[in-house]
Design a protein around this motif. Structure first.
Motif, PDB file in Angstrom:
ATOM      1  N   THR A  12       0.812  -1.214   0.000  1.00 19.67           N
ATOM      2  CA  THR A  12       0.000   0.000   0.000  1.00 19.67           C
ATOM      3  C   THR A  12       0.844   1.262   0.000  1.00 19.67           C
ATOM      4  O   THR A  12       0.546   2.224  -0.719  1.00 19.67           O
ATOM      5  N   GLN A  13       1.882   1.277   0.806  1.00 16.92           N
ATOM      6  CA  GLN A  13       2.717   2.472   0.900  1.00 16.92           C
ATOM      7  C   GLN A  13       3.417   2.753  -0.437  1.00 16.92           C
ATOM      8  O   GLN A  13       3.441   3.895  -0.917  1.00 16.92           O
ATOM      9  N   GLU A  14       3.978   1.714  -1.049  1.00 13.98           N
ATOM     10  CA  GLU A  14       4.635   1.897  -2.341  1.00 13.98           C
ATOM     11  C   GLU A  14       3.632   2.294  -3.415  1.00 13.98           C
ATOM     12  O   GLU A  14       3.922   3.110  -4.298  1.00 13.98           O
ATOM     13  N   GLU A  15       2.454   1.718  -3.323  1.00 14.60           N
ATOM     14  CA  GLU A  15       1.422   1.958  -4.326  1.00 14.60           C
ATOM     15  C   GLU A  15       1.021   3.435  -4.385  1.00 14.60           C
ATOM     16  O   GLU A  15       0.717   3.967  -5.454  1.00 14.60           O
ATOM     17  N   LEU A  16       1.037   4.103  -3.241  1.00 11.50           N
ATOM     18  CA  LEU A  16       0.692   5.519  -3.200  1.00 11.50           C
ATOM     19  C   LEU A  16       1.675   6.349  -4.020  1.00 11.50           C
ATOM     20  O   LEU A  16       1.288   7.311  -4.693  1.00 11.50           O
ATOM     21  N   PHE A  17       2.948   5.981  -3.971  1.00 15.12           N
ATOM     22  CA  PHE A  17       3.946   6.699  -4.753  1.00 15.12           C
ATOM     23  C   PHE A  17       3.812   6.365  -6.233  1.00 15.12           C
ATOM     24  O   PHE A  17       3.991   7.222  -7.100  1.00 15.12           O
ATOM     25  N   VAL A  18       3.492   5.115  -6.522  1.00 12.15           N
ATOM     26  CA  VAL A  18       3.331   4.692  -7.911  1.00 12.15           C
ATOM     27  C   VAL A  18       2.146   5.408  -8.557  1.00 12.15           C
ATOM     28  O   VAL A  18       2.245   5.907  -9.683  1.00 12.15           O
ATOM     29  N   VAL A  19       1.031   5.486  -7.854  1.00 13.90           N
ATOM     30  CA  VAL A  19      -0.168   6.104  -8.431  1.00 13.90           C
ATOM     31  C   VAL A  19       0.051   7.597  -8.633  1.00 13.90           C
ATOM     32  O   VAL A  19      -0.484   8.201  -9.579  1.00 13.90           O
ATOM     33  N   HIS A  20       0.860   8.196  -7.781  1.00 17.58           N
ATOM     34  CA  HIS A  20       1.177   9.620  -7.951  1.00 17.58           C
ATOM     35  C   HIS A  20       1.937   9.836  -9.259  1.00 17.58           C
ATOM     36  O   HIS A  20       1.633  10.751 -10.034  1.00 17.58           O
ATOM     37  N   SER A  21       2.926   8.980  -9.523  1.00 14.21           N
ATOM     38  CA  SER A  21       3.685   9.062 -10.776  1.00 14.21           C
ATOM     39  C   SER A  21       2.781   8.791 -11.974  1.00 14.21           C
ATOM     40  O   SER A  21       2.892   9.454 -13.012  1.00 14.21           O
ATOM     41  N   LEU A  22       1.879   7.826 -11.827  1.00  8.93           N
ATOM     42  CA  LEU A  22       0.970   7.477 -12.907  1.00  8.93           C
ATOM     43  C   LEU A  22       0.053   8.648 -13.252  1.00  8.93           C
ATOM     44  O   LEU A  22      -0.209   8.929 -14.429  1.00  8.93           O
ATOM     45  N   PHE A  23      -0.414   9.344 -12.242  1.00 15.03           N
ATOM     46  CA  PHE A  23      -1.276  10.508 -12.437  1.00 15.03           C
ATOM     47  C   PHE A  23      -0.563  11.569 -13.268  1.00 15.03           C
ATOM     48  O   PHE A  23      -1.109  12.093 -14.243  1.00 15.03           O
ATOM     49  N   ASP A  24       0.672  11.881 -12.891  1.00 14.64           N
ATOM     50  CA  ASP A  24       1.437  12.914 -13.602  1.00 14.64           C
ATOM     51  C   ASP A  24       1.744  12.505 -15.038  1.00 14.64           C
ATOM     52  O   ASP A  24       1.575  13.297 -15.972  1.00 14.64           O
ATOM     53  N   LEU A  25       2.194  11.259 -15.220  1.00 16.66           N
ATOM     54  CA  LEU A  25       2.552  10.795 -16.556  1.00 16.66           C
ATOM     55  C   LEU A  25       1.338  10.720 -17.480  1.00 16.66           C
ATOM     56  O   LEU A  25       1.411  11.083 -18.658  1.00 16.66           O
ATOM     57  N   ALA A  26       0.223  10.247 -16.947  1.00 15.61           N
ATOM     58  CA  ALA A  26      -0.982  10.096 -17.759  1.00 15.61           C
ATOM     59  C   ALA A  26      -1.557  11.448 -18.164  1.00 15.61           C
ATOM     60  O   ALA A  26      -1.953  11.648 -19.321  1.00 15.61           O
TER      61      ALA A  26
END
Length: 243
Positions: A151-165
């Motif tokens: 869960t903790q790592e996923e929060l950072f991943v989704v943040h990057s995904l938001f910016d890239l998308a």
């Protein structure tokens, strides 16, 4: 109880008179000019002064208002116009184009027109090579998001995904991008229904940890360019033409 602030236009005029009495031009920009000010809004003031040797930015308070100063000469601003357009985040051109002239209408009219033309032209079109590279990195982060179980790592991943998308959909459609609140505003200006769908997908993740809507919307934006990309991608590898 908060003390009521003075009129922003009056304070901006006082600021120019007090700190830059001999400037050639001054513009008040930002949310207060657009009628979108909040209790934490500041005054963005762009100064044009031939005595300024190096462009700079400074923050201070006057009459209860936080003020952000962007100081330029009549030539130095051009470099920042170029930088902003190169990164597709036209901060200074937008302030100049949309701002209210406090001083120097005649001097600033051609500069405001220059800013308006830059904004209407939009950012430089992404090359096929850039789109391919962006597809690969977006695919990589999307795969991380799908497979992540921490869960903790996923929060950072989704943040990057938001910016890239959000960057991908805007730049492939030759739209300006933005950070923070300007990210949503850029999406809304491009396509309001898409902006709502995009933010709702991420909202569903943050509220309920639902990934499906995000995966679906990212796949939809990648589809016109060939979909997800992994196999066959290469970056920096010499080609036969290099030998």
């Amino acid at each position: 109880m908060f003390k009521k602030k003075s009129d922003p236009l009056v304070v901006a005029e006082h600021f120019v008179q007090q700190y830059f009495p001999h400037c050639l031009g001054a513009i008040l920009a930002g949310s207060v000019v657009r009628g979108e000010g909040t209790s934490t809004s500041d005054l963005d003031i762009v100064i044009f002064d031939e005595h300024i040797l190096t462009s700079y930015r400074e923050s201070l308070y006057l009459e209860g208002w936080p003020i952000e100063v962007f100081a330029h000469s009549l030539s130095s601003y051009k470099h920042f116009f170029e930088l902003d357009c190169e990164r597709a985040k036209p901060s200074l051109p937008k302030m100049v184009a949309e701002g209210v002239v406090l001083k120097g209408q005649g001097v600033l009219s051609p500069i405001k027109e220059e800013a308006r033309v830059l904004l209407s032209n939009g950012p430089r079109e992404w090359s096929k090579e850039t789109i391919t590279m962006k597809r690969y990195f977006l695919t990589d982060v999307l795969d991380d998001f799908i497979g992540c179980t921490n869960t903790q790592e996923e929060l950072f991943v989704v943040h990057s995904l938001f910016d890239l998308a959000s960057e991908f959909v805007l730049r492939t459609n030759r739209q300006w991008t933005g950070t923070s609140k300007w990210g949503y505003r850029a999406l809304k200006q491009f396509d309001e229904s898409f902006a709502i769908k995009f933010t709702e997908a991420f909202d569903a993740y943050y509220k309920h940890r639902e990934k499906e809507k995000i995966v679906e919307i990212v796949d939809e934006m990648l589809q016109p360019y060939g979909g997800r990309l992994f196999e066959g991608f290469s970056l920096g590898k010499p080609t036969s033409d290099d030998h």
